[in-house]
Design an enzyme around this catalytic site. Structure first.
Site, PDB file in Angstrom:
ATOM      1  N   GLU A   5     -57.992 -58.560   1.921  1.00 29.96           N
ATOM      2  CA  GLU A   5     -56.652 -58.645   1.586  1.00 29.96           C
ATOM      3  C   GLU A   5     -56.718 -57.616   0.840  1.00 29.96           C
ATOM      4  O   GLU A   5     -56.536 -56.756   0.106  1.00 29.96           O
ATOM      5  CB  GLU A   5     -55.880 -59.990   1.019  1.00 29.96           C
ATOM      6  CG  GLU A   5     -55.978 -60.735   1.394  1.00 29.96           C
ATOM      7  CD  GLU A   5     -55.196 -60.946   2.776  1.00 29.96           C
ATOM      8  OE1 GLU A   5     -53.827 -59.897   2.840  1.00 29.96           O
ATOM      9  OE2 GLU A   5     -55.454 -60.164   4.408  1.00 29.96           O
ATOM     10  N   ASP A   6     -58.079 -56.901   0.625  1.00 25.55           N
ATOM     11  CA  ASP A   6     -59.031 -56.113  -0.801  1.00 25.55           C
ATOM     12  C   ASP A   6     -57.988 -54.604  -0.609  1.00 25.55           C
ATOM     13  O   ASP A   6     -58.009 -53.677   0.648  1.00 25.55           O
ATOM     14  CB  ASP A   6     -60.070 -56.172  -1.153  1.00 25.55           C
ATOM     15  CG  ASP A   6     -60.572 -54.616  -1.924  1.00 25.55           C
ATOM     16  OD1 ASP A   6     -60.178 -54.469  -2.854  1.00 25.55           O
ATOM     17  OD2 ASP A   6     -62.329 -55.644  -2.684  1.00 25.55           O
ATOM     18  N   LEU A   7     -57.508 -53.991  -1.170  1.00 26.75           N
ATOM     19  CA  LEU A   7     -56.846 -53.307  -1.170  1.00 26.75           C
ATOM     20  C   LEU A   7     -57.515 -51.695  -1.728  1.00 26.75           C
ATOM     21  O   LEU A   7     -57.595 -50.627  -1.298  1.00 26.75           O
ATOM     22  CB  LEU A   7     -54.944 -52.484  -2.331  1.00 26.75           C
ATOM     23  CG  LEU A   7     -54.110 -53.531  -1.858  1.00 26.75           C
ATOM     24  CD1 LEU A   7     -53.669 -53.479  -2.365  1.00 26.75           C
ATOM     25  CD2 LEU A   7     -53.887 -53.294   0.111  1.00 26.75           C
ATOM     26  N   VAL A   8     -58.793 -52.035  -3.014  1.00 20.70           N
ATOM     27  CA  VAL A   8     -59.630 -50.726  -3.781  1.00 20.70           C
ATOM     28  C   VAL A   8     -60.308 -50.715  -2.024  1.00 20.70           C
ATOM     29  O   VAL A   8     -60.822 -48.998  -2.541  1.00 20.70           O
ATOM     30  CB  VAL A   8     -59.662 -51.180  -4.516  1.00 20.70           C
ATOM     31  CG1 VAL A   8     -60.700 -50.703  -5.541  1.00 20.70           C
ATOM     32  CG2 VAL A   8     -58.867 -51.994  -5.418  1.00 20.70           C
ATOM     33  N   HIS A  34     -57.987 -57.890  -4.046  1.00 22.83           N
ATOM     34  CA  HIS A  34     -59.565 -56.982  -5.145  1.00 22.83           C
ATOM     35  C   HIS A  34     -59.878 -58.421  -5.078  1.00 22.83           C
ATOM     36  O   HIS A  34     -61.891 -58.319  -5.199  1.00 22.83           O
ATOM     37  CB  HIS A  34     -59.876 -56.029  -5.443  1.00 22.83           C
ATOM     38  CG  HIS A  34     -60.826 -55.150  -5.644  1.00 22.83           C
ATOM     39  ND1 HIS A  34     -61.791 -54.657  -4.759  1.00 22.83           N
ATOM     40  CD2 HIS A  34     -61.751 -54.325  -6.907  1.00 22.83           C
ATOM     41  CE1 HIS A  34     -62.604 -54.275  -5.511  1.00 22.83           C
ATOM     42  NE2 HIS A  34     -62.448 -54.633  -6.492  1.00 22.83           N
TER      43      HIS A  34
END
Lengths: 390, 390
Positions: free
Chosen positions: A335-338, A369
């Protein structure tokens, strides 16, 4: 009020923090030479340690910190500290990074963001240039993640440590971990990059620029020369706000705030002054963090991250990763956007393409993140086993 | 150069555009009353039509536009236009929205962003307040997506159309589509919201605020009163840049730019003036779009989108969606960062919870949110069948 309590609860760690109380220490590197060939006469940095260095000096684990972080990875400075260091859940007696066995070293980076935190010791544009007696400002040399690692190598030499048992860090700390393994493969035995990939791709470069832009838009920034006047706090607060949202997840913002209004009776439809709760909370977080942060340091951190390619940037994206020979554990969240899962998996595939062992551990959570910091305990037993393997 | 060509190619449409040449038309609503009860003495807006209204006046399809879009959905104004309207791939003779059968109406919204586009006719803070003879500025009433829909209902009445055969729009056009179906279920026969969900959740509210913030940071914004002086173009360009990146995907930025430098020989590591290609391209895109856009209109659009809850905001998030009785086709992409797949699927689940038929069509692509505009042809035959179903 409910939200303030929620945020406090989310930022707090578990009750049983690392003991004993932690003391900030410092070290200085004289005439530190950057990889680009510039000299910084005095590189003064802070660090913390947890546990005890053994006689053989071979039980040390290095923990570099994330973008907006500090070397405060575990424990408390005083009994009544509101919260312990950020990875206290996994560092301490009996915990996965067991301080009965390991000696943990956590170091402030140069250009650390939190220049106003009394427990941070750093060197950067906000600190004094010995040649002028004034803050360096934008005359401070551009640094890379490789330079950060080289300051840690300086400390390593001062402590008389030949080899790290492991290097482990989250996000920008993960970049430093890759850099250690790619550049100094003989000086560590294993590496655990968390929520990080092996180079800054175009997507990350662009988002980092979005983070930084509000600072440059703030007229008080003045090309970085604001130390005699008003600092660009509005721009810096906005930059920290974007970072805060980007490091979170939709599940967090929707679950915590929904469409609540910031103030009862103040419908956002009725006035430009009325806000939704999620916006007010992000504004408050950005403004609070800006109070102890420096805008130029933020820009230097953005540049260092944008420039990152593990090991040997001049030899392409892969060479540094192929140079990694020690066992690797990659910890990340989908689920990390970075640092999205695809980027982390691609990094892992390249490292193991020449048969370097790579373990991938996925953290499940609702914080994007940030799960790499807040939910690291999920990977605790995997980390313990990885550290203890022969 | 390579990147400039790539971007031009990506923005261009197919060769066989809708014919004949398109003419912008306009309509005026006198004493338009907003849902909040304010009056706008003259609401003047532009629209375009493709195809021919039949005698029964029952073959009309309404297409409201997206956040940064206009009513130019298909065709060309002149033979030598660089590109046709944004959905030309599906609108025209023999195309999925077949103009041999359907009469398509596409309308500029109030507070349309592109005040400097000679083909846009809109009313908002940048246009004249008849009471003062000067631009409204921030005295213009706050509008909602519901108000946008009510202007279209005004045009519908002027055209003598009792029922839309369908309403279909992308992104903010999708919000307007939900609003039509939720609020005026007797005035349309089916609805196709594309890359949009049934309400603005906290995540979207927060990101919209991030988009808008650079405008408020620009000192030229001056609380919205800049029509006599310099406009906040730097802040507006930055706002448009964030929107551009957010509506794209990592696959696009990584695949198009990688870690290329903006200028040969100008290593971003060597100077603060040297940029990566992806950042330079986004800066150029933001600056170009800012030239024909208005900063206050951007803020009004952000507010309208943040306030969106389909149908009946005072009755909770679901009531409007439950009021939808016509068949629904939801088109979306799972790579969409602005309206993520989870939000679209949740919307679909609520609509069909009372047995309203809902079809979900997933678009595959590498352009994130923008795939709903650029790759809509993928859903072409599904759209054709949905429009032709009895």
């Amino acid at each position: 009020m409910r939200h303030a309590i929620l945020i406090a609860a989310l930022l707090a760690g578990p009750a049983a923090a690392y003991e004993p109380l932690v003391e900030k220490q410092e070290f200085t590197l004289t005439d530190f030479t950057t990889r680009s060939g510039e000299t910084i006469p005095q590189m003064r940095l802070g660090y913390e340690t947890y546990g005890t260095l053994n006689e053989a000096r071979d039980n040390a684990i290095l923990i570099p910190h994330y973008f907006s972080g500090t070397s405060h990875a575990a424990g408390r400075y005083a009994e009544d500290d509101a919260a312990p260091g950020y990875w206290d859940a996994i560092i301490g007696s009996g915990k996965p990074i067991d301080t009965d066995t390991w000696f943990v070293v956590s170091v402030d980076t140069p250009v650390n963001l939190a220049t106003g935190d009394p427990n941070v010791i750093t060197t950067g544009p906000a600190t004094e240039n010995p040649a002028t007696g004034k803050p360096w400002g934008m005359d401070f040399p551009i640094l890379t993640i490789g330079d950060f690692v080289d300051t840690q190598k300086g400390l390593m030499d001062q402590l008389g440590i030949q080899t790290w048992h492991a290097v482990m860090g989250a996000s920008m700390g993960g970049l430093q971990s890759y850099e250690w393994a790619a550049r100094y493969p003989d000086r560590l035995e294993r590496v655990i990059p968390v929520i990080a990939s092996g180079w800054a791709d175009a997507d990350l470069i662009a988002w980092l620029d979005i983070w930084a832009a509000p600072i440059r838009l703030d007229p008080n920034w003045n090309g970085g020369a604001y130390y005699d006047g008003e600092a660009p706090q509005a721009g810096l607060a906005q930059a920290l706000k974007i970072l805060t949202l980007h490091a979170q997840s939709a599940e967090w913002s929707n679950g915590t705030f929904g469409r609540d209004w910031a103030d009862e009776g103040k419908d956002p439809a009725a006035s430009w002054d009325n806000e939704f709760a999620v916006v007010a909370a992000l504004n408050a977080a950005g403004e609070a963090r800006a109070k102890t942060s420096d805008a130029n340091h933020f820009l230097y951190l953005v540049k260092a991250n944008q420039l990152f390619v593990a090991g040997h940037p001049d030899e392409g994206l892969y060479q540094g990763l192929l140079d990694i020979d020690v066992p690797v554990m990659l910890i990340h969240s989908n689920e990390d956007l970075v640092f999205p899962g695809d980027a982390v998996r691609e990094t892992g595939a390249i490292i193991k393409s020449d048969r370097t062992p790579v373990e991938i551990v996925e953290i499940e959570g609702t914080r994007g993140h940030l799960d790499g910091v807040l939910n690291i305990a999920q990977a605790g037993e995997r980390i313990r086993a990885f550290l203890e393997a022969e």
